[in-house]
Write a protein that holds these residues in place. Structure first.
Motif, PDB file in Angstrom:
ATOM      1  N   THR A 163       9.403   0.536  -2.919  1.00  6.19           N
ATOM      2  CA  THR A 163      10.707  -0.118  -2.757  1.00  6.19           C
ATOM      3  C   THR A 163      11.843   0.876  -2.557  1.00  6.19           C
ATOM      4  O   THR A 163      13.005   0.475  -2.455  1.00  6.19           O
ATOM      5  N   GLY A 164      11.508   2.166  -2.498  1.00  6.19           N
ATOM      6  CA  GLY A 164      12.549   3.167  -2.313  1.00  6.19           C
ATOM      7  C   GLY A 164      13.420   3.377  -3.527  1.00  6.19           C
ATOM      8  O   GLY A 164      14.546   3.879  -3.418  1.00  6.19           O
ATOM      9  N   SER A 165      12.911   3.030  -4.696  1.00  6.41           N
ATOM     10  CA  SER A 165      13.685   3.183  -5.929  1.00  6.41           C
ATOM     11  C   SER A 165      13.526   4.596  -6.477  1.00  6.41           C
ATOM     12  O   SER A 165      12.413   5.121  -6.541  1.00  6.41           O
ATOM     13  N   VAL A 166      14.642   5.205  -6.866  1.00  8.33           N
ATOM     14  CA  VAL A 166      14.587   6.541  -7.460  1.00  8.33           C
ATOM     15  C   VAL A 166      15.481   6.579  -8.700  1.00  8.33           C
ATOM     16  O   VAL A 166      16.554   5.977  -8.727  1.00  8.33           O
ATOM     17  N   PRO A 167      15.041   7.272  -9.741  1.00  8.04           N
ATOM     18  CA  PRO A 167      15.832   7.364 -10.971  1.00  8.04           C
ATOM     19  C   PRO A 167      16.971   8.363 -10.830  1.00  8.04           C
ATOM     20  O   PRO A 167      17.003   9.166  -9.890  1.00  8.04           O
ATOM     21  N   ARG A 168      17.883   8.310 -11.750  1.00  5.92           N
ATOM     22  CA  ARG A 168      19.011   9.246 -11.784  1.00  5.92           C
ATOM     23  C   ARG A 168      18.603  10.425 -12.671  1.00  5.92           C
ATOM     24  O   ARG A 168      18.566  10.326 -13.897  1.00  5.92           O
ATOM     25  N   ILE A 169      18.292  11.568 -12.032  1.00  5.48           N
ATOM     26  CA  ILE A 169      17.734  12.710 -12.751  1.00  5.48           C
ATOM     27  C   ILE A 169      18.622  13.932 -12.555  1.00  5.48           C
ATOM     28  O   ILE A 169      18.999  14.264 -11.424  1.00  5.48           O
ATOM     29  N   HIS A 170      18.934  14.610 -13.643  1.00  7.28           N
ATOM     30  CA  HIS A 170      19.704  15.851 -13.577  1.00  7.28           C
ATOM     31  C   HIS A 170      18.776  17.044 -13.340  1.00  7.28           C
ATOM     32  O   HIS A 170      17.637  17.050 -13.795  1.00  7.28           O
ATOM     33  N   ARG A 171      19.302  18.035 -12.643  1.00  6.16           N
ATOM     34  CA  ARG A 171      18.455  19.126 -12.161  1.00  6.16           C
ATOM     35  C   ARG A 171      18.141  20.166 -13.235  1.00  6.16           C
ATOM     36  O   ARG A 171      17.070  20.784 -13.211  1.00  6.16           O
ATOM     37  N   THR A 172      19.045  20.392 -14.172  1.00  2.00           N
ATOM     38  CA  THR A 172      18.892  21.495 -15.115  1.00  2.00           C
ATOM     39  C   THR A 172      18.327  20.998 -16.443  1.00  2.00           C
ATOM     40  O   THR A 172      18.859  20.053 -17.035  1.00  2.00           O
ATOM     41  N   GLY A 173      17.243  21.649 -16.900  1.00  2.00           N
ATOM     42  CA  GLY A 173      16.712  21.271 -18.202  1.00  2.00           C
ATOM     43  C   GLY A 173      15.250  21.605 -18.413  1.00  2.00           C
ATOM     44  O   GLY A 173      14.626  21.079 -19.329  1.00  2.00           O
ATOM     45  N   ALA A 174      14.675  22.488 -17.572  1.00  2.00           N
ATOM     46  CA  ALA A 174      13.258  22.830 -17.736  1.00  2.00           C
ATOM     47  C   ALA A 174      13.072  24.328 -17.552  1.00  2.00           C
ATOM     48  O   ALA A 174      13.832  24.978 -16.831  1.00  2.00           O
ATOM     49  N   ILE A 175      12.029  24.862 -18.195  1.00  2.00           N
ATOM     50  CA  ILE A 175      11.763  26.302 -18.124  1.00  2.00           C
ATOM     51  C   ILE A 175      10.310  26.594 -17.757  1.00  2.00           C
ATOM     52  O   ILE A 175       9.778  27.657 -18.045  1.00  2.00           O
ATOM     53  N   GLY A 176       9.653  25.626 -17.115  1.00  2.00           N
ATOM     54  CA  GLY A 176       8.283  25.856 -16.678  1.00  2.00           C
ATOM     55  C   GLY A 176       7.226  25.549 -17.707  1.00  2.00           C
ATOM     56  O   GLY A 176       6.082  25.991 -17.591  1.00  2.00           O
ATOM     57  N   THR A 177       7.598  24.781 -18.744  1.00  2.00           N
ATOM     58  CA  THR A 177       6.614  24.352 -19.750  1.00  2.00           C
ATOM     59  C   THR A 177       6.676  22.836 -19.929  1.00  2.00           C
ATOM     60  O   THR A 177       6.544  22.324 -21.032  1.00  2.00           O
ATOM     61  N   GLY A 178       6.886  22.147 -18.838  1.00  2.00           N
ATOM     62  CA  GLY A 178       7.015  20.692 -18.865  1.00  2.00           C
ATOM     63  C   GLY A 178       8.414  20.271 -18.456  1.00  2.00           C
ATOM     64  O   GLY A 178       9.398  20.807 -18.972  1.00  2.00           O
ATOM     65  N   ASP A 179       8.495  19.319 -17.529  1.00  2.00           N
ATOM     66  CA  ASP A 179       9.801  18.814 -17.073  1.00  2.00           C
ATOM     67  C   ASP A 179      10.244  17.686 -17.998  1.00  2.00           C
ATOM     68  O   ASP A 179      10.353  16.518 -17.596  1.00  2.00           O
ATOM     69  N   LEU A 180      10.505  18.048 -19.233  1.00  2.00           N
ATOM     70  CA  LEU A 180      10.739  17.035 -20.263  1.00  2.00           C
ATOM     71  C   LEU A 180      12.000  16.226 -20.010  1.00  2.00           C
ATOM     72  O   LEU A 180      12.000  15.003 -20.151  1.00  2.00           O
ATOM     73  N   THR A 181      13.100  16.885 -19.640  1.00  2.00           N
ATOM     74  CA  THR A 181      14.345  16.135 -19.436  1.00  2.00           C
ATOM     75  C   THR A 181      14.223  15.208 -18.238  1.00  2.00           C
ATOM     76  O   THR A 181      14.626  14.040 -18.297  1.00  2.00           O
ATOM     77  N   ALA A 182      13.676  15.709 -17.146  1.00  2.00           N
ATOM     78  CA  ALA A 182      13.575  14.895 -15.929  1.00  2.00           C
ATOM     79  C   ALA A 182      12.679  13.681 -16.150  1.00  2.00           C
ATOM     80  O   ALA A 182      13.008  12.561 -15.727  1.00  2.00           O
ATOM     81  N   LEU A 183      11.560  13.874 -16.822  1.00  2.00           N
ATOM     82  CA  LEU A 183      10.635  12.768 -16.997  1.00  2.00           C
ATOM     83  C   LEU A 183      11.079  11.822 -18.111  1.00  2.00           C
ATOM     84  O   LEU A 183      10.771  10.628 -18.075  1.00  2.00           O
TER      85      LEU A 183
END
Length: 477
Positions: free
Chosen positions: A125-145
């Motif tokens: 459906t072309g739906s995308v969440p509102r995700i901020h770019r800054t918040g991960a250090i290569g041990t899991g994209d915890l903020t984005a997910l």
């Protein structure tokens, strides 16, 4: 496109990112996801499982009250949805949703299978969440997910579109967040862009070769059979194809060319090899069950591990960016040769007009500005680390930063190549007979048809924008 958790490719990711195909989950994948969910639900009643019956990070030794219910999971998502900075572009977000869907389809998360259907619906459906770019250090994209999960559950609004809210219970929170899907999305799209630019660079370098009257000896089959690095051999073969080289090498204007031509296979080769390795790494990552803890259906058990650590991705990205910097340097050196009369037998700076005309003089400045930006983006991120969560998580790959820098490398490299392409096409317009019937002529014709034909001094910004946009087409010449 059928998502099965096992066969996703980088090209598939780009197709979905560009909204060119719809997706559906394979029945086998849905069955695996449900079986894993049932298994971990049963095991959670018998033993402690990180993030389900305990806290996370340094809170791993704290047991969650049995009557906490879904609220523990909701608190986990809310507390981790702390990203900041710019919003992630919709194209990258679609790639992220597909990768996360495919990882869940691998059957190692134990998340409820309804999440797979909801992610597929969001993509279609072309739906995308509102995700901020800054918040991960290569041990899991915890903020984005975490932000993604809150959108899926209806707690925060979507950036575009939206789907019916899906219930996320305690067992789903960490299971959904435990992934590097956002980092992998950016890395996959950046790698495909770099691949296009590297392929286009063969064409651009071949056009410069024609202008400069290069020596075919540097690309001879016998030369590269003597030191057969795969990328180097591939590059030399591509140059021979574009330049119509068969049989014994023809002599050039000089006994030996400048490095921009002569060493092109030796410098381009490592970049081609680095990108091939990066694709291998990304192919494994996007088709793997990386969640911690991981549910193993074959072992009928749950394992605590460190698949969230993306050292492979970070190192592969560092290598790719470093090698492309060297290739871009050669493009800048060829540009310098193109404006030098002793190399081209054309006027200085390819100028046409009254004495003192500048021609393409400014392109060297533009190219070296872009090259400086590329050099900064090529610096390794893997030389740093971080210690967080009260010392429990005491190493980080910074693959997230490596992926962002790969995007920046692509932008800068495109600008450098555009400068060389504008100069090479201008020179060939001044001496068109040089192309004759060489296969690379098609590349010239593509550029010649759309670049401004005027040779008098004028602003070249428009030419550079057009040339940069042409590189994707040139990559398939």
């Amino acid at each position: 496109m059928v998502v099965d958790g096992r066969t996703l490719t980088c090209t598939d990711v780009e197709l979905v990112a560009d909204h060119k195909v719809t997706v559906r989950v394979s029945p086998d994948a849905a069955h695996r996801a449900e079986a894993a969910w049932r298994l971990v639900t049963d095991l959670s009643a018998e033993r402690e499982i990180y993030g389900r019956t305990t806290g996370v990070g340094a809170n791993r030794d704290l047991t969650v009250d049995e009557d906490a219910g879904p609220e523990h999971g909701r608190r986990l998502l809310r507390s981790h949805a702390g990203g900041t900075g710019d919003l992630v572009p919709a194209r990258t977000l679609r790639a992220m949703l597909l990768i996360r869907l495919n990882q869940l389809a691998a059957g190692g998360s134990g998340a409820h299978p309804r999440l797979l259907d909801t992610l597929a619906q969001a993509l279609n459906t072309g739906s995308v969440p509102r995700i901020h770019r800054t918040g991960a250090i290569g041990t899991g994209d915890l903020t984005a997910l975490a932000e993604t999960a809150l959108a899926l559950s209806g707690e925060v609004p979507w950036l575009a579109g939206g789907v019916a809210p899906v219930s996320l219970d305690t067992s789903d929170a960490l299971a959904f967040m435990s992934s590097n899907a956002a980092t992998l999305a950016e890395a996959v799209l950046a790698s495909l862009e770099l691949d296009r630019l590297l392929r286009a660079s063969h064409v651009v370098a071949a056009l410069s070769y024609v202008v400069l009257g290069g020596s075919a000896e540097a690309y001879a089959t016998a030369v590269h059979e003597a030191r057969p690095h795969p990328g180097q051999v591939r590059c030399a073969a591509e140059m021979r194809r574009l330049l119509g080289m068969t049989g014994e090498p023809r002599p050039g204007r000089r006994i030996q060319d400048p490095y921009g031509l002569r060493a092109f296979p030796q410098v381009q080769g490592p970049a081609l090899d680095a990108l091939a390795y990066l694709w291998e790494v990304l192919g494994v990552e996007i088709n793997s069950a990386t969640e911690n803890p991981m549910v193993s259906l074959s072992a009928r058990n749950v394992f605590h591990h460190a698949h969230f650590h993306t050292a492979y991705v970070a190192v592969a990205l560092d290598r790719a960016r470093a090698t492309i910097h060297h290739v871009a340097e050669l493009s800048a050196t060829r540009l310098g040769d193109l404006v030098e009369p002793s190399f081209t037998d054309l006027p200085a700076f390819l100028a046409v007009g009254p004495p003192g005309s500048s021609g393409v003089m400014i392109l060297e400045y533009v190219a070296h500005d872009a090259l400086a930006a590329l050099r900064q983006a090529a610096l390794p991120v893997t030389l740093g680390t971080a210690v967080v969560s009260r010392g429990v998580e005491d190493h980080a790959s910074f693959a997230t930063q490596a992926a962002r820098q790969a995007v920046a490398v692509g932008v800068a490299y495109r600008q450098v190549l555009a400068c060389e392409l504008v100069a090479a096409v201008r020179a060939l317009r001044m001496r068109p007979a040089d192309l004759m019937d060489l296969p690379v002529r098609l590349g010239f014709e593509i550029a010649d048809a759309v670049l401004d034909p005027g040779l008098a001094d004028r602003a070249l910004s428009g030419d550079l924008a057009v040339a940069g946009g042409l590189l994707g087409r040139l990559s398939s010449v």
